[in-house]
Design a protein around this motif. Structure first.
Motif, PDB file in Angstrom:
ATOM      1  N   VAL A 112       0.923  -1.207  -0.186  1.00 14.94           N
ATOM      2  CA  VAL A 112      -0.019   0.123   0.014  1.00 14.94           C
ATOM      3  C   VAL A 112       0.827   1.356  -0.080  1.00 14.94           C
ATOM      4  O   VAL A 112       0.643   2.108  -0.697  1.00 14.94           O
ATOM      5  CB  VAL A 112      -1.026  -0.022   1.179  1.00 14.94           C
ATOM      6  CG1 VAL A 112      -1.729   1.414   1.486  1.00 14.94           C
ATOM      7  CG2 VAL A 112      -2.192  -1.342   1.017  1.00 14.94           C
ATOM      8  N   TYR A 115       2.068   1.911  -3.299  1.00 14.27           N
ATOM      9  CA  TYR A 115       1.074   2.626  -4.208  1.00 14.27           C
ATOM     10  C   TYR A 115       0.769   4.202  -4.123  1.00 14.27           C
ATOM     11  O   TYR A 115       0.774   4.884  -4.823  1.00 14.27           O
ATOM     12  CB  TYR A 115      -0.412   1.747  -4.242  1.00 14.27           C
ATOM     13  CG  TYR A 115      -1.494   2.352  -5.236  1.00 14.27           C
ATOM     14  CD1 TYR A 115      -1.519   1.603  -6.312  1.00 14.27           C
ATOM     15  CD2 TYR A 115      -2.213   3.349  -4.769  1.00 14.27           C
ATOM     16  CE1 TYR A 115      -2.594   2.004  -7.378  1.00 14.27           C
ATOM     17  CE2 TYR A 115      -2.924   3.890  -5.822  1.00 14.27           C
ATOM     18  CZ  TYR A 115      -3.254   3.404  -6.867  1.00 14.27           C
ATOM     19  OH  TYR A 115      -4.310   3.597  -7.891  1.00 14.27           O
ATOM     20  N   LEU A 116       0.888   4.510  -2.614  1.00 15.03           N
ATOM     21  CA  LEU A 116       0.865   5.878  -2.217  1.00 15.03           C
ATOM     22  C   LEU A 116       1.965   6.640  -2.909  1.00 15.03           C
ATOM     23  O   LEU A 116       1.584   7.754  -3.263  1.00 15.03           O
ATOM     24  CB  LEU A 116       0.901   5.911  -0.885  1.00 15.03           C
ATOM     25  CG  LEU A 116      -0.654   5.393   0.026  1.00 15.03           C
ATOM     26  CD1 LEU A 116      -0.077   5.402   1.463  1.00 15.03           C
ATOM     27  CD2 LEU A 116      -1.667   6.524  -0.013  1.00 15.03           C
ATOM     28  N   LEU A 120       0.211   7.889  -6.330  1.00 19.59           N
ATOM     29  CA  LEU A 120      -0.360   9.092  -5.674  1.00 19.59           C
ATOM     30  C   LEU A 120       0.420  10.084  -5.268  1.00 19.59           C
ATOM     31  O   LEU A 120       0.172  11.043  -4.775  1.00 19.59           O
ATOM     32  CB  LEU A 120      -1.283   8.827  -4.441  1.00 19.59           C
ATOM     33  CG  LEU A 120      -2.545   7.895  -4.713  1.00 19.59           C
ATOM     34  CD1 LEU A 120      -3.438   7.685  -3.445  1.00 19.59           C
ATOM     35  CD2 LEU A 120      -3.531   8.541  -5.797  1.00 19.59           C
ATOM     36  N   CYS A 122       2.842  10.564  -3.130  1.00 18.60           N
ATOM     37  CA  CYS A 122       2.961  10.769  -1.744  1.00 18.60           C
ATOM     38  C   CYS A 122       4.315  10.673  -1.323  1.00 18.60           C
ATOM     39  O   CYS A 122       4.969   9.801  -1.667  1.00 18.60           O
ATOM     40  CB  CYS A 122       2.348   9.842  -0.669  1.00 18.60           C
ATOM     41  SG  CYS A 122       0.283   9.897  -0.932  1.00 18.60           S
ATOM     42  N   ALA A 126       4.149  11.633   4.405  1.00 24.56           N
ATOM     43  CA  ALA A 126       2.929  11.279   4.190  1.00 24.56           C
ATOM     44  C   ALA A 126       2.337  10.069   4.408  1.00 24.56           C
ATOM     45  O   ALA A 126       1.312   9.623   4.988  1.00 24.56           O
ATOM     46  CB  ALA A 126       2.162  12.031   2.872  1.00 24.56           C
ATOM     47  N   ARG A 129       2.755   9.161   8.047  1.00 24.77           N
ATOM     48  CA  ARG A 129       1.367   9.608   8.800  1.00 24.77           C
ATOM     49  C   ARG A 129       0.370   8.678   8.666  1.00 24.77           C
ATOM     50  O   ARG A 129      -0.626   8.478   9.221  1.00 24.77           O
ATOM     51  CB  ARG A 129       1.129  11.307   8.243  1.00 24.77           C
ATOM     52  CG  ARG A 129       2.037  12.208   8.854  1.00 24.77           C
ATOM     53  CD  ARG A 129       1.449  13.594   8.863  1.00 24.77           C
ATOM     54  NE  ARG A 129       1.057  13.819   7.259  1.00 24.77           N
ATOM     55  CZ  ARG A 129       1.858  14.657   6.531  1.00 24.77           C
ATOM     56  NH1 ARG A 129       3.213  14.928   7.037  1.00 24.77           N
ATOM     57  NH2 ARG A 129       1.980  14.776   5.459  1.00 24.77           N
ATOM     58  N   TRP A 130      -0.116   8.269   7.237  1.00 28.41           N
ATOM     59  CA  TRP A 130      -0.803   7.322   6.881  1.00 28.41           C
ATOM     60  C   TRP A 130      -0.959   6.168   7.854  1.00 28.41           C
ATOM     61  O   TRP A 130      -1.989   5.677   8.371  1.00 28.41           O
ATOM     62  CB  TRP A 130      -0.831   6.919   5.391  1.00 28.41           C
ATOM     63  CG  TRP A 130      -1.410   5.617   4.883  1.00 28.41           C
ATOM     64  CD1 TRP A 130      -1.148   4.362   4.973  1.00 28.41           C
ATOM     65  CD2 TRP A 130      -2.462   5.741   4.199  1.00 28.41           C
ATOM     66  NE1 TRP A 130      -2.002   3.595   4.540  1.00 28.41           N
ATOM     67  CE2 TRP A 130      -2.946   4.377   3.681  1.00 28.41           C
ATOM     68  CE3 TRP A 130      -3.284   6.784   3.744  1.00 28.41           C
ATOM     69  CZ2 TRP A 130      -3.954   4.041   3.135  1.00 28.41           C
ATOM     70  CZ3 TRP A 130      -4.605   6.450   2.952  1.00 28.41           C
ATOM     71  CH2 TRP A 130      -4.794   5.044   2.921  1.00 28.41           C
ATOM     72  N   HIS A 133      -1.891   7.040  11.476  1.00 32.62           N
ATOM     73  CA  HIS A 133      -3.332   7.097  11.481  1.00 32.62           C
ATOM     74  C   HIS A 133      -3.887   6.107  11.676  1.00 32.62           C
ATOM     75  O   HIS A 133      -4.829   5.868  12.664  1.00 32.62           O
ATOM     76  CB  HIS A 133      -3.742   8.054  10.279  1.00 32.62           C
ATOM     77  CG  HIS A 133      -5.340   7.939  10.151  1.00 32.62           C
ATOM     78  ND1 HIS A 133      -6.001   8.950  11.113  1.00 32.62           N
ATOM     79  CD2 HIS A 133      -5.948   7.143   9.548  1.00 32.62           C
ATOM     80  CE1 HIS A 133      -7.382   8.586  10.850  1.00 32.62           C
ATOM     81  NE2 HIS A 133      -7.456   7.716   9.840  1.00 32.62           N
ATOM     82  N   TRP A 134      -3.906   5.088  10.845  1.00 28.95           N
ATOM     83  CA  TRP A 134      -4.455   3.624  11.085  1.00 28.95           C
ATOM     84  C   TRP A 134      -3.931   2.871  12.035  1.00 28.95           C
ATOM     85  O   TRP A 134      -4.855   2.353  13.012  1.00 28.95           O
ATOM     86  CB  TRP A 134      -4.588   2.978   9.702  1.00 28.95           C
ATOM     87  CG  TRP A 134      -4.771   3.454   8.542  1.00 28.95           C
ATOM     88  CD1 TRP A 134      -4.056   4.135   7.366  1.00 28.95           C
ATOM     89  CD2 TRP A 134      -6.388   3.983   8.223  1.00 28.95           C
ATOM     90  NE1 TRP A 134      -4.967   4.748   6.486  1.00 28.95           N
ATOM     91  CE2 TRP A 134      -6.054   4.679   6.912  1.00 28.95           C
ATOM     92  CE3 TRP A 134      -7.544   3.890   8.879  1.00 28.95           C
ATOM     93  CZ2 TRP A 134      -7.573   5.096   6.459  1.00 28.95           C
ATOM     94  CZ3 TRP A 134      -8.620   4.417   8.303  1.00 28.95           C
ATOM     95  CH2 TRP A 134      -8.545   5.040   7.224  1.00 28.95           C
TER      96      TRP A 134
END
Lengths: 218, 218
Positions: A112, A115-116, A120, A122, A126, A129-130, A133-134
């Protein structure tokens, strides 16, 4: 002969290492280096089409998915049990387990993160932080679920280690690796420390992994 | 009395609806509207601290996490079984199940979409591509795993419905909702069609959901 396709930083492999240790099962570790994408190699994909760790080879059969492997090990090698006796208790333990294994860990894996970054754009901060967060959300929910239920004991369910602990410990180790403080989650933190007193958990920890493993190239 | 905290578009709730139907268990649906964030309300959080669907209330107990609920239902209401007899076969079915339930679906949920939008400024098209990416990878892996194994029959495992199908069908429905063609995955597609011939699957489908459900406000 039991072979675990494994990597020290793989949380899902960590769970299986804990269970193998708890059951007293000797196994050989076949290292698949996630940092070089070895889990996606054609050689490994021919063993596990999912291209994910872990896979467990046992008596000529290949098992995949940590949840499926752990249920198999618990059924075939019942002592010590990783699930309590009644179906209601088992449902509680499996729910605590799945909240980590399904609803948290897969969102924070390297694939994942890739992919970010690649699709994306990132930045590393970031992505960190992702993950934070989870994992923070996970530990916060676990704290509420564990602290509010009298079924919680020295471990996640009573005073015996269960699948819930087998999921909790690698998740806490990941959290710490990301610089998160787990002291905000006193029940989670207390259970983590209790687990780490158990040799099976201690010996499965990434820090105990051989520093110069033989990497499998294919 | 069985109550399912449910929403028509919740894939994880869809799994439990299928199982309840297969077991012939009557239940009451308590709608938690994901579109309004009802699953995060304090009222629902007091039932399920995870703030996720589904939750199943049965005989005064609350069960969470579809995998835990399905294992519970299969143990308490064994006919028809959702898992095959031998532990090796059960490991295969659970692995197929978990590949969807753990390694795909949680990455594509609304809460992840919200984070992508709100914290990473992703546009709707990028979020759709994100979901399509993970679901395509899932269906591709499932296709390989199912097509390459003689244990696959009319359904994912032999000629009897199992947990693997209970996970596969909602994932295919999600894929279609995102405009993905599943014809590229002929074995997945064939098994999906076989499942949809079974009334328990058909009646659990989001399209069969009451059009004007009584929403629970709290």
């Amino acid at each position: 002969m039991i072979t675990l396709h494994d990597f020290y930083r793989s949380s899902a492999s960590f769970r299986v290492r804990i269970a193998l240790n708890l059951k007293g099962l000797a196994y050989q570790s076949m290292v698949r280096d996630l940092d070089t994408g070895a889990q996606s190699s054609p050689g490994y994909r021919s063993i596990n089409p999912q291209g994910l760790l872990p896979a467990l080879e046992i008596d000529g059969h290949v098992l995949t998915q940590s949840a499926a492997i752990l249920e198999f090990l618990d059924a075939k090698f019942p002592e010590p049990p990783l699930l309590p006796k009644t179906e209601l208790e088992r449902a509680r333990v499996r729910a605590l387990f799945q909240f980590v294994v399904s609803d948290t860990h897969p969102i924070t894996t390297m694939r994942v993160g890739r992919y970010l970054k690649q699709s994306l754009d990132c930045e590393d901060a970031a992505i960190a932080r992702w993950k934070q967060h989870w994992i923070t959300e996970c530990l916060s929910v676990l704290e509420t679920a564990l602290a509010s239920d009298r079924a919680t004991g020295r471990f996640s369910h009573g005073n015996q280690v269960s699948l819930a602990d087998v999921a909790l410990v690698p998740q806490v180790v990941s959290a710490r690796g990301l610089g998160l403080s787990i002291e905000r989650f006193p029940t989670v933190s207390r259970i983590y420390e209790a687990c780490m007193q158990v040799t099976a958990f201690e010996n499965a920890h990434p820090d105990k992994y051989p520093t110069t493993p033989t990497l499998n190239k294919d």
